[in-house]
Design a protein around this motif. Structure first.
Motif, PDB file in Angstrom:
ATOM      1  N   ILE A 142       0.836  -1.208   0.000  1.00 60.35           N
ATOM      2  CA  ILE A 142       0.000   0.000   0.000  1.00 60.35           C
ATOM      3  C   ILE A 142       0.868   1.253   0.000  1.00 60.35           C
ATOM      4  O   ILE A 142       0.610   2.211  -0.742  1.00 60.35           O
ATOM      5  N   VAL A 143       1.900   1.261   0.837  1.00 59.08           N
ATOM      6  CA  VAL A 143       2.801   2.421   0.905  1.00 59.08           C
ATOM      7  C   VAL A 143       3.434   2.685  -0.459  1.00 59.08           C
ATOM      8  O   VAL A 143       3.535   3.827  -0.917  1.00 59.08           O
ATOM      9  N   ASN A 144       3.876   1.608  -1.139  1.00 55.92           N
ATOM     10  CA  ASN A 144       4.511   1.780  -2.441  1.00 55.92           C
ATOM     11  C   ASN A 144       3.521   2.233  -3.509  1.00 55.92           C
ATOM     12  O   ASN A 144       3.889   2.994  -4.414  1.00 55.92           O
ATOM     13  N   LEU A 145       2.288   1.780  -3.443  1.00 55.56           N
ATOM     14  CA  LEU A 145       1.286   2.211  -4.411  1.00 55.56           C
ATOM     15  C   LEU A 145       0.937   3.689  -4.256  1.00 55.56           C
ATOM     16  O   LEU A 145       0.421   4.321  -5.181  1.00 55.56           O
ATOM     17  N   MET A 146       1.234   4.265  -3.098  1.00 59.34           N
ATOM     18  CA  MET A 146       0.961   5.685  -2.871  1.00 59.34           C
ATOM     19  C   MET A 146       1.925   6.569  -3.651  1.00 59.34           C
ATOM     20  O   MET A 146       1.665   7.748  -3.862  1.00 59.34           O
ATOM     21  N   GLY A 147       3.053   6.015  -4.073  1.00 60.20           N
ATOM     22  CA  GLY A 147       3.993   6.803  -4.862  1.00 60.20           C
ATOM     23  C   GLY A 147       5.374   6.764  -4.277  1.00 60.20           C
ATOM     24  O   GLY A 147       5.565   6.709  -3.066  1.00 60.20           O
ATOM     25  N   VAL A 148       6.368   6.834  -5.153  1.00 58.41           N
ATOM     26  CA  VAL A 148       7.746   6.670  -4.719  1.00 58.41           C
ATOM     27  C   VAL A 148       8.232   7.820  -3.852  1.00 58.41           C
ATOM     28  O   VAL A 148       9.114   7.664  -3.020  1.00 58.41           O
ATOM     29  N   HIS A 149       7.673   9.036  -4.018  1.00 59.79           N
ATOM     30  CA  HIS A 149       8.123  10.163  -3.200  1.00 59.79           C
ATOM     31  C   HIS A 149       7.811   9.920  -1.736  1.00 59.79           C
ATOM     32  O   HIS A 149       8.658  10.091  -0.864  1.00 59.79           O
ATOM     33  N   ALA A 292      12.651  -1.726   0.607  1.00 59.21           N
ATOM     34  CA  ALA A 292      13.536  -1.468  -0.535  1.00 59.21           C
ATOM     35  C   ALA A 292      13.416  -2.576  -1.574  1.00 59.21           C
ATOM     36  O   ALA A 292      13.509  -2.323  -2.779  1.00 59.21           O
ATOM     37  N   GLY A 293      13.225  -3.808  -1.117  1.00 60.73           N
ATOM     38  CA  GLY A 293      13.047  -4.914  -2.049  1.00 60.73           C
ATOM     39  C   GLY A 293      11.812  -4.755  -2.907  1.00 60.73           C
ATOM     40  O   GLY A 293      11.820  -5.025  -4.103  1.00 60.73           O
ATOM     41  N   VAL A 294      10.719  -4.300  -2.299  1.00 59.19           N
ATOM     42  CA  VAL A 294       9.485  -4.064  -3.055  1.00 59.19           C
ATOM     43  C   VAL A 294       9.684  -2.920  -4.043  1.00 59.19           C
ATOM     44  O   VAL A 294       9.259  -2.995  -5.207  1.00 59.19           O
ATOM     45  N   ILE A 295      10.342  -1.838  -3.594  1.00 53.60           N
ATOM     46  CA  ILE A 295      10.580  -0.687  -4.470  1.00 53.60           C
ATOM     47  C   ILE A 295      11.311  -1.113  -5.734  1.00 53.60           C
ATOM     48  O   ILE A 295      10.907  -0.804  -6.858  1.00 53.60           O
ATOM     49  N   ALA A 296      12.421  -1.840  -5.571  1.00 48.98           N
ATOM     50  CA  ALA A 296      13.262  -2.187  -6.713  1.00 48.98           C
ATOM     51  C   ALA A 296      12.676  -3.315  -7.548  1.00 48.98           C
ATOM     52  O   ALA A 296      12.678  -3.245  -8.776  1.00 48.98           O
ATOM     53  N   SER A 297      12.192  -4.368  -6.901  1.00 40.76           N
ATOM     54  CA  SER A 297      11.730  -5.528  -7.655  1.00 40.76           C
ATOM     55  C   SER A 297      10.533  -5.200  -8.527  1.00 40.76           C
ATOM     56  O   SER A 297      10.365  -5.777  -9.616  1.00 40.76           O
ATOM     57  N   ALA A 298       9.682  -4.280  -8.102  1.00 41.60           N
ATOM     58  CA  ALA A 298       8.486  -3.937  -8.896  1.00 41.60           C
ATOM     59  C   ALA A 298       8.857  -3.279 -10.212  1.00 41.60           C
ATOM     60  O   ALA A 298       8.053  -3.263 -11.154  1.00 41.60           O
ATOM     61  N   ARG A 299      10.085  -2.728 -10.326  1.00 35.99           N
ATOM     62  CA  ARG A 299      10.488  -2.060 -11.565  1.00 35.99           C
ATOM     63  C   ARG A 299      10.940  -3.048 -12.636  1.00 35.99           C
ATOM     64  O   ARG A 299      11.014  -2.707 -13.816  1.00 35.99           O
ATOM     65  N   TYR A 300      11.262  -4.285 -12.259  1.00 37.06           N
ATOM     66  CA  TYR A 300      11.722  -5.267 -13.247  1.00 37.06           C
ATOM     67  C   TYR A 300      10.592  -5.724 -14.170  1.00 37.06           C
ATOM     68  O   TYR A 300      10.786  -5.786 -15.397  1.00 37.06           O
ATOM     69  N   PRO A 301       9.395  -6.047 -13.677  1.00 34.87           N
ATOM     70  CA  PRO A 301       8.297  -6.342 -14.619  1.00 34.87           C
ATOM     71  C   PRO A 301       8.001  -5.171 -15.555  1.00 34.87           C
ATOM     72  O   PRO A 301       7.686  -5.368 -16.731  1.00 34.87           O
ATOM     73  N   LEU A 302       8.115  -3.930 -15.037  1.00 37.17           N
ATOM     74  CA  LEU A 302       7.906  -2.751 -15.865  1.00 37.17           C
ATOM     75  C   LEU A 302       8.892  -2.720 -17.025  1.00 37.17           C
ATOM     76  O   LEU A 302       8.512  -2.547 -18.191  1.00 37.17           O
ATOM     77  N   LYS A 320      -1.455   9.497 -11.054  1.00 35.69           N
ATOM     78  CA  LYS A 320      -1.264  10.371  -9.902  1.00 35.69           C
ATOM     79  C   LYS A 320      -0.027  10.007  -9.096  1.00 35.69           C
ATOM     80  O   LYS A 320       0.728  10.874  -8.661  1.00 35.69           O
ATOM     81  N   SER A 321       0.171   8.720  -8.884  1.00 33.44           N
ATOM     82  CA  SER A 321       1.285   8.287  -8.031  1.00 33.44           C
ATOM     83  C   SER A 321       2.611   8.275  -8.771  1.00 33.44           C
ATOM     84  O   SER A 321       3.674   8.424  -8.166  1.00 33.44           O
ATOM     85  N   GLY A 322       2.567   8.050 -10.110  1.00 29.75           N
ATOM     86  CA  GLY A 322       3.792   7.986 -10.897  1.00 29.75           C
ATOM     87  C   GLY A 322       4.602   6.730 -10.659  1.00 29.75           C
ATOM     88  O   GLY A 322       5.811   6.719 -10.918  1.00 29.75           O
ATOM     89  N   VAL A 323       3.989   5.649 -10.174  1.00 28.20           N
ATOM     90  CA  VAL A 323       4.707   4.402  -9.905  1.00 28.20           C
ATOM     91  C   VAL A 323       4.116   3.285 -10.753  1.00 28.20           C
ATOM     92  O   VAL A 323       2.967   3.378 -11.220  1.00 28.20           O
TER      93      VAL A 323
END
Length: 648
Positions: A142-149, A292-302, A320-323
């Motif tokens: 949930i925290v990550n879906l709110m946006g990387v900032h 940090a693992g969630v932040i980085a790993s989610a960018r690989y499918p992208l 809105k979130s830019g993620v």
């Protein structure tokens, strides 16, 4: 239909919102976690006091990959990190394997951290371990879906607190250490040291995660290398210092058996209140690492979706979130499943083994980019002392892999096979198949063949040419073979030897005119008449004994009556130690235009040499023609044009 400008999701670019301190905290937070709060006890049982050195050596092995990743990230500041670089360097198949492996290893490590976090929470209050870990996973998603900032601010607060607490652990624990606990330092020998280094390698996995966030980093050319290399340096100093306190204050038998070495050590010099503080630091660190693992790993499918190696919906970015909403969601589902159902200690070891392989590929990828001399590859940071760090990183990682044991290697191989299957089933028909490694190899091969061709052309012709009249045929045809030999023989100083099995033309070929022309050019001509039944054996023996460097023969039509001749010529082509030229059954008089044909790769230097000598003899023109597929990538066509320019 809803207008795309008002859609809640897009596949556009990510927002650049991360500064240097945020990058540092994400990178350090990805490392400081289970590696220092869980693994030291296990590693101590393997290496003894030298576990302190093992943590330092593991960082030393990571350093070349950190340098390579820093350089590539400044040349390609896009989401995807390791996957993106390996894909562009070695092609989509290797990129798919790397993307799968890194994504799984990051999610595995994040799940392992959450279970470890749940175990540390047991110090404060009893609870069901796995359900609480799953609930924490949901919270992080949930925290990550709110946006990387917002996530970066959360990460910064976590890591800053953990660093302060670990610094206090070192400061207050060092005076309580007992020097005798460090002796003998190499109690388990060098093998124990290397095995422990392989085990604790997982502690550094997170250092290159920040490269996957390159598209969201301000001033990436400066921030990425500074953030990655600074975080490696901090970890290489922090880890040994913390572990040294653990070894120095804790009895060996106690440290070797504990799964919470920080708490065990703190109890010897901080008392009850201090132990609570350390337990809180462990909880924060493990939460930071999982986040940090969630932040980085989610960018690989992208990144894989952008390269058509994963379904397009994974490339969607929240308006809105830019993620990467879809990437985070898929990663979150896998994370929850792992937390609930999979024994994660073994998976953490598997992630470490595969990460070693990935770091090998990262170093190879940098070499491929450097050697390919691509116009678009313009990094703002360059790895110093290239290629020495990369060669060391490859060798050291492979050495540590031998210390991992069979199970992690088998598991890593399984992930490799999964990547291959996925690529064959989904990505092969969609992916762009060019790579820097292929470009580098093509450039090197082209340059080598151009130089070989130049050397052959400069030779002026062949010194000793053998012409074979294998079967009865028209005198005009045999004259064509002899005249072709004159075109290809060095003049003056060359020699043509004619072997004739056709008694009818013994005195007809070569003609008096051809002999006079050969004498004028300074070419010696000798002839022999043979009746030996073992014709190919005799020719083979003559070539070896006389030092023939070019063999010319007539290639008959494929008829039943001539198949035994064709078989003999095929045998000679495969077994002669010299080059061979075969002319189809036709007479050739004057030559004014020559075409050299290719079908994709560089020309054989012998073809170019033959064409050049014939052109000089006949004052003819040469045209180089390459036949390429209609769907050939632009880079391939460009390499062919560059190759033709080199030939010119």
């Amino acid at each position: 239909m809803r207008d795309s400008d008002h859609s809640s999701e897009t596949t556009g670019a990510l927002r650049r919102s991360l500064g240097l301190y945020a990058v540092l905290t994400i990178s350090i937070g990805a490392m400081i976690g289970s590696g220092i709060f869980v693994l030291p006890g296990l590693a101590f049982s393997i290496a003894g006091p030298s576990v302190i050195l093992a943590f330092f050596l593991a960082g030393f092995v990571v350093l070349p990959a950190a340098l390579s990743q820093s350089e590539m990230a400044t040349a390609m500041p896009e989401a995807g990190g390791t996957y993106l670089y390996i894909d562009r360097a070695m092609g989509p198949l290797m990129g798919t394997i790397a993307g799968f492996g890194v994504w799984f290893s990051l999610v595995f490590k994040a799940a392992f951290a959450l279970v470890g976090l749940s175990a540390y929470l047991e110090f404060f209050v009893e609870h069901p371990e796995r359900p609480i870990a799953a609930a924490l996973a949901v919270l992080l998603i949930i925290v990550n879906l709110m946006g990387v900032h917002q996530t970066a601010k959360f990460q910064t607060a976590l890591v800053s607190t953990v660093l302060v607490l670990l610094a206090g652990f070192i400061i207050f624990g060092t005076p309580s250490t007992d020097p005798e606990r460090f002796q003998p330092f190499l109690s388990e020998g060098v093998n124990g040291l290397l095995s422990a280094t392989a085990v604790v390698f997982v502690s550094y996995i997170g250092v290159t995660k920040v490269a996957s966030l390159a598209e969201e980093i301000k001033r990436p050319g400066r921030t990425i290398p500074l953030g990655i290399l600074t975080s490696v340096g901090i970890a290489m100093l922090l880890y040994p210092a913390v572990v040294a306190v653990m070894v120095g204050v804790t009895p060996a038998s106690e440290l070797a058996q504990t799964e919470t070495p920080v708490l065990t050590a703190a109890a010897h010099f901080l008392g009850t209140s201090g132990t609570y503080v350390v337990a809180g630091a462990a909880v924060l660190a493990l939460l930071s690492m999982a986040n940090a693992g969630v932040i980085a790993s989610a960018r690989y499918p992208l990144a894989m979706a952008r390269n058509s190696l994963a379904p397009p919906f994974l490339a969607r970015i929240g308006h809105k979130s830019g993620v990467p909403v879809a990437g985070i969601s898929v990663t979150g589902v896998l994370l929850i499943l792992l937390v609930l159902f999979v024994p994660l200690i073994e998976l953490a070891k598997l992630a470490s083994a595969f990460q070693l392989l990935v770091f090998v590929l990262v170093n190879i990828a940098l070499i491929a980019f450097r050697e390919s001399h691509l116009d678009w590859y313009q990094p703002k940071f360059r790895s110093p002392l290239y290629p020495l760090p990369q060669a060391f990183g490859i060798a050291a990682a492979l050495l540590l892999l031998t210390q991992m044991g069979i199970v992690p290697l088998v598991g890593a191989l399984t992930i490799v096979l999964a990547g291959v299957v996925w690529y064959r089933a989904f990505g092969q028909s969609r992916a762009v198949k060019e790579s820097a490694a292929r470009d580098a190899l093509r450039l090197r091969e082209n340059a080598r063949l151009v130089q070989n061709s130049a050397n052959a052309v400069a030779s002026g012709g062949r010194r000793h040419v053998l012409v074979l009249f294998r079967r009865p045929t028209r005198p005009a045809r045999q004259q064509t073979l002899f005249r072709m030999a004159m075109r290809l023989t060095a003049a003056p100083g060359g020699r043509i030897h004619v072997i004739n099995f056709d008694a009818r033309t013994q005195r007809m070929v070569p003609t008096a005119t051809d002999l006079a022309r050969a004498e004028e050019l300074g070419i010696a001509v000798t002839t022999q008449q043979y009746t030996d039944e073992d014709r190919r054996g005799m020719v083979h023996l003559f070539v070896e004994q006389e030092g023939v460097d070019l063999f010319i023969a007539d290639l008959p039509q494929d008829l039943r009556a001539t198949r035994h001749i064709t078989r003999d010529l095929r045998w000679l082509r495969e077994n002669l130690i010299c080059d061979s030229v075969y002319l189809r059954n036709r007479a050739v008089d004057e030559i004014d235009r020559i075409a050299v044909l290719g079908t994709g790769g560089p020309y054989d230097p012998v073809k170019i040499e033959m064409a050049d000598h014939i052109a000089r003899y006949e004052t003819a023109s040469i045209r180089f023609v390459h036949l390429t597929p209609e769907d050939a990538p632009p880079a391939f066509a460009e390499s062919i044009r560059a190759y033709h320019e080199q030939l010119g």
